[in-house]
Design an enzyme around this catalytic site. Structure first.
Site, short mmCIF file in Angstrom:
data_model
loop_
_atom_site.label_atom_id
_atom_site.label_comp_id
_atom_site.label_asym_id
_atom_site.label_seq_id
_atom_site.Cartn_x
_atom_site.Cartn_y
_atom_site.Cartn_z
N TYR A 41 -0.45 -5.45 -9.25
CA TYR A 41 0.59 -4.36 -9.33
C TYR A 41 1.58 -4.90 -10.40
CZ TYR A 41 4.17 -0.89 -8.17
OH TYR A 41 4.97 0.22 -8.61
N ASP A 44 -2.10 -6.29 -0.54
CA ASP A 44 -1.33 -5.35 -0.90
C ASP A 44 -2.34 -4.08 -0.55
OD1 ASP A 44 -0.04 -2.84 -2.01
OD2 ASP A 44 0.88 -4.39 -3.52
N LYS A 79 3.95 5.89 -0.69
CA LYS A 79 2.68 6.49 -1.32
C LYS A 79 2.08 7.30 -0.29
CE LYS A 79 4.13 3.89 -5.05
NZ LYS A 79 3.56 2.57 -5.20
N ARG A 131 21.40 -3.11 9.25
CA ARG A 131 20.90 -3.67 8.39
C ARG A 131 19.76 -4.59 8.91
NH1 ARG A 131 23.18 -8.31 6.73
NH2 ARG A 131 25.36 -7.60 6.54
C1 LIG Z 1 4.19 1.40 -5.54
C2 LIG Z 1 3.57 0.24 -5.24
C3 LIG Z 1 4.23 -0.66 -5.13
C4 LIG Z 1 5.61 -0.86 -4.71
O1 LIG Z 1 6.08 -0.09 -3.94
P1 LIG Z 1 7.62 0.87 -4.02
O2 LIG Z 1 7.69 1.61 -2.67
O3 LIG Z 1 7.50 1.59 -5.20
O4 LIG Z 1 8.57 -0.23 -4.26
C5 LIG Z 1 3.44 -2.04 -4.56
N1 LIG Z 1 2.33 -2.24 -4.67
C6 LIG Z 1 1.61 -1.07 -5.08
C7 LIG Z 1 0.07 -1.34 -5.25
C8 LIG Z 1 2.00 0.14 -5.52
O5 LIG Z 1 1.17 1.09 -6.13
#
Ligand SMILES: *Cc1c(COP(=O)(O)O)cnc(C)c1O
Length: 384
Positions: A103, A175, A200, A51
């Protein structure tokens, strides 16, 4: 450690070699997956319990930090866990000044979870110069932006927002998910924290969830490793392994995502009756010059308004054969999202439209397939 390349090496070299470590005397070229919950007390690498750390996290963190041009990276179980880690450092009464086109899951966390703990979030349009001038008036603890934004693909001037945030004694969170480390590096542009959903583009194969927070600040790094263990936000060793493997090809994938998306967007703009086509590297984009300054290429997301009815848009999206309808983005395979009938279906039409999500808006995540096939698929679906 001795095999860790210096940061003077290129992005592709660092992507492939930063994660070569901890193989002991086995000679393994690819690191194993350390499926262990705990570690024997007193081991030289300082691991104690997964963890709060695991060799697979450490390999991924070193690579992600190097690719983002940051001193530190901390990985979490998802992008949303990474967001949770950052917001968990705030206290009741603190203000977050956020970009209004944020988001959806970030918005939900702010409004349905952290609001209960007294964290106040105010929303402004960071493409408006008046919003930048007004940052200090809010006395925010954090300023929170993304660029490009979802789904409108607004481009926000990261360096300018960093300057006004620091003048107001606030930390800037960017982000960076839609851009990827290959195309944009917020910490180098002045952000205190760069948050990435590695799920992503970094992973790139739609087979694992991991998030990361990158920073040059030792203090922020300490807060992130604390949040990882104290809140139980850690990723799994398996997901880190998959994501590190994906990151090794991030550069060549992002080149193809970007060139495919530019060709795809150019086709939509010039050869269809689409009302608006949004892509940061199209000269018609309102922040085109800024996008070219801040990003190396346009990434893989294209947002289009076909100006058709809800029913016709659903029919058109359903007629596509190379674009499965799915949430998420950034994988090698193309995907399509129709927010009005999918991600935003539960939101009343007027509320959706106030933030630019019309019935006819469609978001494409352009993959790395043969672009002519993607274009033909859309041409056929538009005629069907
Ligand atoms: C998908 C996404 C997230 C969250 O990510 P997860 O891995 O799905 O929890 C945060 N910010 C943006 C811009 C995203 O596209």
């Amino acid at each position: 450690m001795s095999k860790r390349p210096s940061d003077s090496k290129g992005f592709e070299t660092r992507a492939i070699h930063s994660g070569r470590d901890f193989v002991g005397d086995t000679g393994a070229v690819t690191p194993p997956i350390w499926l262990t919950s705990t570690f024997e007390y007193g081991n030289p690498n300082g691991f104690d319990y997964t963890r709060s750390g695991n060799p697979n996290f450490r390999l991924l963190d070193r690579t992600v930090a190097s690719l983002e041009g940051a001193a530190h990276a901390t990985s979490f179980g998802s992008g949303v866990s990474a967001i949770t880690a950052i917001v968990s450092t705030l206290k009741s009464g603190d203000v977050v000044l956020a970009e209004e086109n944020i988001y959806g899951c970030t918005f939900r966390l702010f409004s349905q979870v952290f609001a209960k703990f007294g964290v106040e979030v105010r929303y402004v349009d960071f493409t408006d110069p008046a919003s930048l001038e007004g940052v200090a008036n809010h006395a925010p603890a954090l300023v929170w932006i993304e660029s490009p934004t979802n789904p409108n693909l607004k481009i926000i001037d990261i360096a300018a927002v960093a300057d006004v945030s620091h003048a107001a004694d606030a930390s800037l969170v960017v982000d960076n998910t839609f851009a990827s480390s290959y195309l944009q590096r917020p910490v180098e542009l002045g952000a205190d924290l760069s948050l990435i959903s590695l799920t992503k583009y970094s992973n790139g194969h739609s087979d694992a969830l991991v998030g990361s927070v990158c920073t040059n600040s030792d203090e922020w790094h300490e807060k992130m490793t604390f949040a990882q263990k104290a809140l139980g936000l850690q990723p799994s060793p398996m997901d880190c392994w998959l994501t590190l493997r994906g990151a090794k090809t991030e550069a060549i994938r992002m080149e193809r995502h970007s060139s495919n998306a530019l060709a795809f967007a150019t086709f939509l703009e010039h050869e269809t009756d689409a009302v608006t086509v949004r892509y940061p590297f199209l000269p018609s984009h309102p922040q085109y010059e800024l996008a070219k300054r801040q990003m190396a290429a346009g990434s893989g997301i294209v947002t289009v308004d076909f100006g058709r009815s809800l029913e016709d848009t659903i029919k058109m999206v359903g007629a596509l054969s190379l674009f499965p309808r799915a949430e998420s983005l950034g994988g090698i395979e193309s995907l399509v999202c129709h927010p009005a009938s999918m991600t935003h279906a539960a939101i009343p039409k007027e509320t959706r439209e106030a933030v630019g999500i019309t019935d006819s808006l469609v978001r494409f995540s352009v993959g790395i397939e043969t672009v002519e096939d993607l274009i033909d698929d859309v041409r056929d679906a538009l005629q069907a």
